[in-house]
Scaffold this active site. Structure first.
Site, PDB file in Angstrom:
ATOM      1  CG  HIS A 106      -0.479   0.216   2.517  1.00 38.64           C
ATOM      2  ND1 HIS A 106      -0.225  -0.820   3.403  1.00 38.64           N
ATOM      3  CD2 HIS A 106      -0.169   1.345   3.191  1.00 38.64           C
ATOM      4  CE1 HIS A 106       0.201  -0.323   4.540  1.00 38.64           C
ATOM      5  NE2 HIS A 106       0.254   0.988   4.445  1.00 38.64           N
ATOM      6  CG  ASP A 242       0.371  -4.173   2.789  1.00 38.35           C
ATOM      7  OD1 ASP A 242       0.889  -3.684   1.773  1.00 38.35           O
ATOM      8  OD2 ASP A 242      -0.363  -3.542   3.565  1.00 38.35           O
ATOM      9  CB  SER A 666       2.643   1.690   6.464  1.00 42.61           C
ATOM     10  OG  SER A 666       1.373   1.715   7.051  1.00 42.61           O
TER      11      SER A 666
END
Length: 734
Positions: A106, A242, A666
């Site tokens: 992402h 991810d 992240s």
């Protein structure tokens, strides 16, 4: 769109740290508390240059086998040299001697999307560069290293006195910071910046190095990298691969350089070896990255306002926008590509705010903050700390004053700036007009060039078909629900349906070609054309309301609140000398440590630490945009062809830990006791999204992709063995 309700039982635990300090809070150790048990020493986002002492001892008690200098060392290679700020918003880490970067899917989503077309869809099919020459450049993408961190608190406060008003204090501080950054010792290609900690009680200088030639190396298809999409976002159990991969390129001297075919892969000072041994309950975990922003020390009145006034408004706005965009994405492949990244970005915090509200409510966090404040009031009375006596009543008064303008400001941000793209486009044009008014033709030309460059990428992913119903829905919501004193006159009593039709039929703001024509000509010609355009005229009134009334009022009150919050932070540390206070996240490099741990989200339910590929297959829904599974991955599962990455006939996918993370973490590496990469941080559990205001080690969990699943996808699924060969794979447990 899928809606999921989770009932959360969460306990508030006010985690803090005490710093040894001079009056300006220059920390030499970030904690001096006595450790009672491991649950008490998890949580917090610690400054890596200040780990020696209690933090080092705590990490070693949790199982770490490194020293503080192994993590951060200015003079020698250390873990910090493998950690980079990815494109200003995420974290990434170097995993090979050739500058290979690993971050989240992402985080790389926008870049992957930019290289995708309907015929060549890397979001759908994935992308793998089997040679260096096949790696794809990404104009504008950057990664930043932290080279050095220095405490400059004393210098920042030079000339600042208590009798100054807050505006004058901030002016003097800004002047000092400018001088400090200008005179900082650094190389010509490096940068320097000063950041505030402990609500303005401490200041640190960061010397950084930013690389600007970053190329896409690999990404799994979204059916792996975004598996579960919005339904599974913020949830556990999770089965999302991810991750994406990039590479840093440098000039012949291994220094930052603009993109050039002559550039070569960067040679890092340190890169992370990768453990093939996996994790188990109780293993030490260190997450190293750039958390964005937390507010752990807000007063109860502020949290109450967020939960009951501000969050509900933002949730409603995004919910209505997402429902419209989702409908069009499901029916049109081209729109799906255009809006994939934007939709994910909007949905992310929409769902986060929902979980945050539920966690705060269920945990009685506001009530517990109120109890802390009662204890605080009692102690300042006992200690006769007169200077702190009015802090809580000042908060009450100021938050009451700021509530309506804060709400209006959120309406403007969510409607005019974030979710109605046409209004965002008029905002950019409004900035050009303001530049002309302030600086004349020269300023106009510079602003026009800048905004046209923005428009070029903006309109590449714009659909009038999608934006029109979003405009109609959200403008009506703003007119009906924003505080009336902040609603422009051109929105009062208007027929929004008719207004929408009129604007979208005539405006030039719906394509790059048309907006380019609108912005062509002399400054006076452009101003005339802009103010004849219905969309611009409508948007201008909204933007004028924001800049001339709403934002000045908000900033004036917020400055007063910030001054009280700074004093309150200092008071908390003084009144509760045995509590632990770590600095809130502010986008700077931090260490958070914990352990691999399951948790109990509610009565009679226990979540284990690890998920497996079996769970992916159990969630599989053919042709579903969230839960489809690539055929090759199905075959690998059926044949149990997991290579050296499987564990007892199963393929691990994700695991959870007690690390205190937030947005910006992240892509952060999860590192084991010996400094090896074991996972890739990408999310938090929904029960713990409140951790930005209230971290609780009993229930707050960060979610990480198991590095073995990353390697399995690269090797077995993508057959990108060239990338595996770059890495250093180790067996620390064996």
């Amino acid at each position: 769109m899928r809606y999921i309700k989770i009932y959360v039982v969460v306990a508030l635990f006010l985690v803090s740290c005490k710093t040894t300090k001079e009056t300006t809070y220059q920390a030499k150790e970030q904690s001096v508390s006595v450790v009672q048990n491991t649950s008490n020493i998890q949580g917090g986002m610690w400054i890596p240059s200040l780990l020696e002492g209690m933090n080092e001892r705590e990490m070693q008690q949790l199982g770490m086998k490194m020293t503080a200098k192994d993590i951060y060392d200015v003079n020698n290679s250390s873990l910090k040299d493998a950690i980079v700020h990815f494109n200003g918003g995420c974290t990434s880490e170097i995993i090979s001697p050739k500058g290979l970067l690993l971050t989240n899917h992402h985080c790389g989503y926008g870049a992957i999307q930019s290289h995708s077309t309907v015929d060549n869809d890397y979001l759908k099919d994935g992308f793998w560069a089997k040679t260096i020459d096949a790696e794809l450049p990404n104009p504008g993408m950057t990664v930043t290293f932290i080279k050095r961190i220095d405490d400059v608190t004393t210098k920042v406060f030079e000339g600042v006195t208590e009798d100054m008003d807050e505006a004058l204090k901030m002016k003097q501080i800004a002047k000092n910071i400018s001088k400090i950054t200008k005179n900082a010792q650094k190389e010509d290609w490096q940068d320097a910046s000063v950041k505030s900690f402990y609500k303005g009680n401490q200041y640190l200088l960061f010397v950084t190095e930013t690389f600007k030639d970053i190329r896409l190396v690999g990404a799994p298809p979204s059916s792996i990298g975004k598996f579960g999409a919005d339904t599974d976002n913020w949830m556990w159990p999770r089965h999302t691969g991810d991750f994406s991969m990039f590479r840093i390129y440098a000039d012949a001297n291994n220094r930052p350089a603009a993109y050039s075919k002559e550039n070569v892969p960067y040679t890092p000072k340190h890169y992370l070896p990768i453990s093939l041994d996996g994790v188990e309950e109780g293993d030490f975990t260190l997450v190293f990255g750039f958390p964005g922003r937390t507010n752990e020390y807000l007063p109860s009145v502020a949290v109450d306002q967020i939960v009951h006034v501000l969050n509900p408004a933002k949730i409603e706005i995004r919910e209505k926008a997402l429902a419209i965009v989702d409908k069009y994405m499901r029916s049109d492949a081209e729109i799906k590509i255009k809006y994939a990244s934007k939709y994910a970005s909007i949905a992310n915090y929409w769902k986060k705010w929902i979980g945050e509200n539920q966690g705060i409510e269920k945990s009685k966090a506001i009530e517990k903050k109120q109890n802390l404040e009662k204890e605080f009031s009692k102690k300042i009375s006992e200690k006769e700390l007169v200077g702190y006596k009015t802090l809580l009543s000042d908060f009450e008064k100021l938050y009451k004053e700021i509530e309506r303008v804060s709400l209006a400001r959120d309406y403007w941000i969510e409607v005019a700036y974030r979710n109605v793209e046409l209004l965002n486009a008029t905002f950019r044009a409004y900035q050009v007009e303001q530049a002309y008014k302030r600086g004349g033709v020269q300023a106009f030309e510079k602003a026009r060039e800048s905004v046209l460059n923005r428009y070029k990428s903006f309109y590449k992913n714009y659909s009038k078909t999608v934006d029109k119903p979003v405009f109609e829905k959200l403008v009506k919501l703003y007119a009906d629900k924003a505080p009336k004193e902040y609603v422009p006159s051109n929105m009062e009593g208007v027929d929004v349906k008719t207004l929408t039709k009129s604007i979208y039929e005539t405006t030039q703001f719906t394509s790059f070609k048309n907006i380019s024509e609108l912005m062509s000509g002399t400054a006076e010609e452009v101003m005339h054309k802009l103010n004849e355009d219905k969309a611009y005229v409508f948007g201008k009134e909204l933007h004028r309301m924001f800049f001339e009334k709403m934002n000045p009022e908000y900033q004036a009150l917020n400055l007063k609140i910030a001054a009280i919050q700074k004093k309150y932070m200092k008071a908390l540390m003084e009144v509760f000398p045995n509590k632990r206070f770590y600095p809130d996240a502010n986008g700077t490099l931090r260490v958070t440590y914990g352990q691999v741990r399951g948790y109990e989200p509610k009565d009679a339910v226990y979540y284990n630490t690890t998920t497996y590929l079996k769970g992916v297959m159990e969630k599989y829904i053919p042709n579903d945009y969230e839960f489809d599974v690539p055929q090759k991955l199905q075959k690998l599962y059926e044949s149990k062809d997991f290579g050296p990455y499987g564990e007892n006939g199963k393929m691990p996918v994700c695991f959870i830990g007690t690390n205190h993370t937030t947005g910006g973490n992240s892509g952060s590496p999860a590192i084991d006791a010996e400094g090896n990469l074991i996972g890739l941080n990408f999310d938090r559990v929904w029960e713990g999204t409140m951790s930005d205001m209230n971290y609780d080690p009993a229930i707050c969990r960060n979610i990480m992709v198991d590095i073995r699943y990353v390697l399995f996808i690269i090797d077995k699924y993508a057959d990108a063995k060239n990338l595996i060969e770059e890495m250093t794979l180790v067996h620390p447990k064996k």
